[in-house]
Design an enzyme around this catalytic site. Structure first.
Site, PDB file in Angstrom:
ATOM      1  N   LYS A  11      -6.234  25.913   2.840  1.00 38.86           N
ATOM      2  CA  LYS A  11      -6.502  24.513   3.192  1.00 38.86           C
ATOM      3  C   LYS A  11      -5.347  24.000   4.045  1.00 38.86           C
ATOM      4  CE  LYS A  11      -9.711  21.779   1.463  1.00 38.86           C
ATOM      5  NZ  LYS A  11     -11.127  22.156   1.694  1.00 38.86           N
ATOM      6  N   THR A  58     -10.886  26.822  -1.211  1.00 41.57           N
ATOM      7  CA  THR A  58      -9.852  26.027  -0.533  1.00 41.57           C
ATOM      8  C   THR A  58      -9.769  24.631  -1.162  1.00 41.57           C
ATOM      9  OG1 THR A  58     -11.260  25.162   1.241  1.00 41.57           O
ATOM     10  CG2 THR A  58     -10.225  27.297   1.621  1.00 41.57           C
ATOM     11  N   ASP A  59     -10.869  24.164  -1.718  1.00 44.61           N
ATOM     12  CA  ASP A  59     -10.806  22.868  -2.427  1.00 44.61           C
ATOM     13  C   ASP A  59      -9.880  22.967  -3.646  1.00 44.61           C
ATOM     14  OD1 ASP A  59     -11.937  20.056  -2.684  1.00 44.61           O
ATOM     15  OD2 ASP A  59     -12.252  20.875  -4.702  1.00 44.61           O
ATOM     16  N   PHE A 160      24.164  21.210  35.333  1.00 39.95           N
ATOM     17  CA  PHE A 160      23.489  22.506  35.479  1.00 39.95           C
ATOM     18  C   PHE A 160      23.756  23.013  36.888  1.00 39.95           C
ATOM     19  CE2 PHE A 160      19.727  25.312  36.070  1.00 39.95           C
ATOM     20  CZ  PHE A 160      20.091  26.226  35.104  1.00 39.95           C
ATOM     21  N   ARG A 177      23.884  14.799  34.999  1.00 38.47           N
ATOM     22  CA  ARG A 177      22.439  14.575  34.921  1.00 38.47           C
ATOM     23  C   ARG A 177      22.076  13.954  33.587  1.00 38.47           C
ATOM     24  NH1 ARG A 177      19.576  20.520  33.603  1.00 38.47           N
ATOM     25  NH2 ARG A 177      20.825  20.910  31.737  1.00 38.47           N
ATOM     26  N   GLN A 229      20.884  25.987  27.225  1.00 38.06           N
ATOM     27  CA  GLN A 229      21.091  27.257  26.529  1.00 38.06           C
ATOM     28  C   GLN A 229      22.412  27.254  25.755  1.00 38.06           C
ATOM     29  OE1 GLN A 229      19.712  26.935  29.551  1.00 38.06           O
ATOM     30  NE2 GLN A 229      18.534  28.716  30.188  1.00 38.06           N
ATOM     31  N   ASN A 255      13.051  20.807  28.121  1.00 36.20           N
ATOM     32  CA  ASN A 255      13.967  20.046  28.977  1.00 36.20           C
ATOM     33  C   ASN A 255      13.127  18.955  29.644  1.00 36.20           C
ATOM     34  OD1 ASN A 255      16.108  19.206  30.479  1.00 36.20           O
ATOM     35  ND2 ASN A 255      16.411  21.135  31.592  1.00 36.20           N
ATOM     36  N   HIS A 257      12.579  16.327  32.044  1.00 34.87           N
ATOM     37  CA  HIS A 257      13.255  15.994  33.295  1.00 34.87           C
ATOM     38  C   HIS A 257      13.093  14.516  33.663  1.00 34.87           C
ATOM     39  CE1 HIS A 257      13.583  20.298  33.673  1.00 34.87           C
ATOM     40  NE2 HIS A 257      12.265  20.442  33.722  1.00 34.87           N
TER      41      HIS A 257
HETATM   42  N1  AZA Z   1      18.728  25.324  31.717  1.00 31.51           N
HETATM   43  C1  AZA Z   1      19.090  24.045  31.871  1.00 31.51           C
HETATM   44  O1  AZA Z   1      19.871  23.508  31.065  1.00 31.51           O
HETATM   45  N2  AZA Z   1      18.606  23.323  32.908  1.00 31.51           N
HETATM   46  C2  AZA Z   1      17.767  23.879  33.781  1.00 31.51           C
HETATM   47  C3  AZA Z   1      17.368  25.214  33.638  1.00 31.51           C
HETATM   48  C4  AZA Z   1      17.866  25.974  32.565  1.00 31.51           C
HETATM   49  O2  AZA Z   1      17.566  27.171  32.374  1.00 31.51           O
HETATM   50  N3  AZA Z   1      16.522  25.509  34.668  1.00 31.51           N
HETATM   51  N4  AZA Z   1      16.402  24.396  35.396  1.00 31.51           N
HETATM   52  N5  AZA Z   1      17.134  23.404  34.875  1.00 31.51           N
END
Ligand code: AZA
Length: 295
Positions: A11, A58-59, A160, A177, A229, A255, A257
């Site tokens: 369930k 499932t009940d 970045f 950014r 990352q 991410n 944007h």
């Molecule tokens: N990791 C980021 O932090 N910014 C990004 C990436 C990425 O792999 N690719 N475009 N912008």
């Protein structure tokens, strides 16, 4: 001859609310969650031969969830998930694995006239607390705790650059950014040999959840982030260091944007680079960065 090579059933979307009343202080605490129960075992004949004698309805799983919620604490959800999953593998001989997942919603106590209100709450964002508890016969109870849909944004302190540049690259290098993501994070505990072991560690679950949240916020805010990352890796490292019973930590971060808008076509209005103030949030496509870090 075809065979059933994998099967589980149960369930999903069992919605449960529980109030805990402290009679001494006349204070209520409320919990709301969505539970999914899926069972595995000697159930192939229910598919191949219409043999319902092996089927726990499932009940019944839903009713069991309500009964267990009445008879046991529902918080921490790790404990409740373990109790529920353990119930199915210990009650039914032919059921060998029970998968319980819990999504706990936020009901945060209201502050009214400067004081915490005893029985009024508000939904504090879309963020959820997650638990997957799998009781596996002969092995123990596997638990993954997590956070989902925790939406965060920082308006500077993220870069970045120095990524692969070739004939497919349009993205400029950025040294300042906006960084925004919806945090999905999990931490997998060392397997608990039995329910008693989960009960013995019950005091660790709420604390680790708060700590993982605190680490996520702190590194997100304080890091001069060179990439999603690297920042998420540091979060994993800190969670592993904070809780020795955790074996793996995973993050999945979209991410989100925010694009600069060039308004120079309008009377030379400056709105890019250091002059950027008005941005266009993008809903798609989005980057998606995932990692699992193991001890
Ligand atoms: N990791 C980021 O932090 N910014 C990004 C990436 C990425 O792999 N690719 N475009 N912008």
């Amino acid at each position: 001859m075809p065979t059933v090579s994998a099967a589980r059933y149960g369930k999903d979307n069992i919605r449960v609310y529980k109030v805990v009343r402290d009679e001494a202080t006349k204070t209520h605490t409320v919990y709301e969650m969505i539970v999914c129960v899926l069972l595995e075992g000697d159930i192939a004949t229910s598919y191949t031969e219409a043999d319902n004698s092996v089927v726990v309805a499932t009940d019944s799983m839903k009713q069991t969830t309500y009964i267990m919620a009445k008879q046991h604490p529902v918080n921490p959800p790790e404990l409740f998930g373990a109790i529920l999953a353990n119930h199915f593998v210990t009650t039914y001989k032919h059921i060998h694995t029970a998968h319980v997942s819990i999504i706990q919603h936020r009901w945060t106590r209201m502050e009214v006239e400067g004081k915490p209100h005893p029985h009024s709450f508000y939904r504090d964002g879309a963020e959820k607390r997650l638990v997957n508890a799998d009781a596996i016969e002969g092995k123990g109870i596997e638990i993954r705790s997590g956070i989902s849909e925790l939406l965060v944004l920082k308006s500077t302190g993220s870069m970045f650059h120095s990524f692969v540049r070739d004939e497919y690259t349009a993205l400029p290098e950025v040294y300042d950014r906006i960084l925004s993501t919806s945090v999905d994070a999990g931490w997998k505990w060392n397997i608990f040999p039995d329910l008693q072991a989960v009960q013995d560690n019950v005091d660790k679950f709420d604390g680790t959840h708060s700590k993982a949240r605190e680490i996520t916020f702190r590194l997100f805010a304080l890091e001069e982030s060179p990439s999603v990352q690297n920042t998420m890796y540091k979060m994993c490292e800190e969670i592993l260091a904070a809780q020795p019973l955790v074996q793996d930590v995973d993050y999945s971060l979209p991410n989100k944007h925010y694009f600069e808008i060039d308004l120079s076509w309008h009377k030379g209005l400056k709105n890019t680079g250091k002059d950027a103030e008005v941005y266009a949030p993008q809903s798609d496509p989005n980057g998606l960065i995932k990692v699992t870090v193991s001890r």
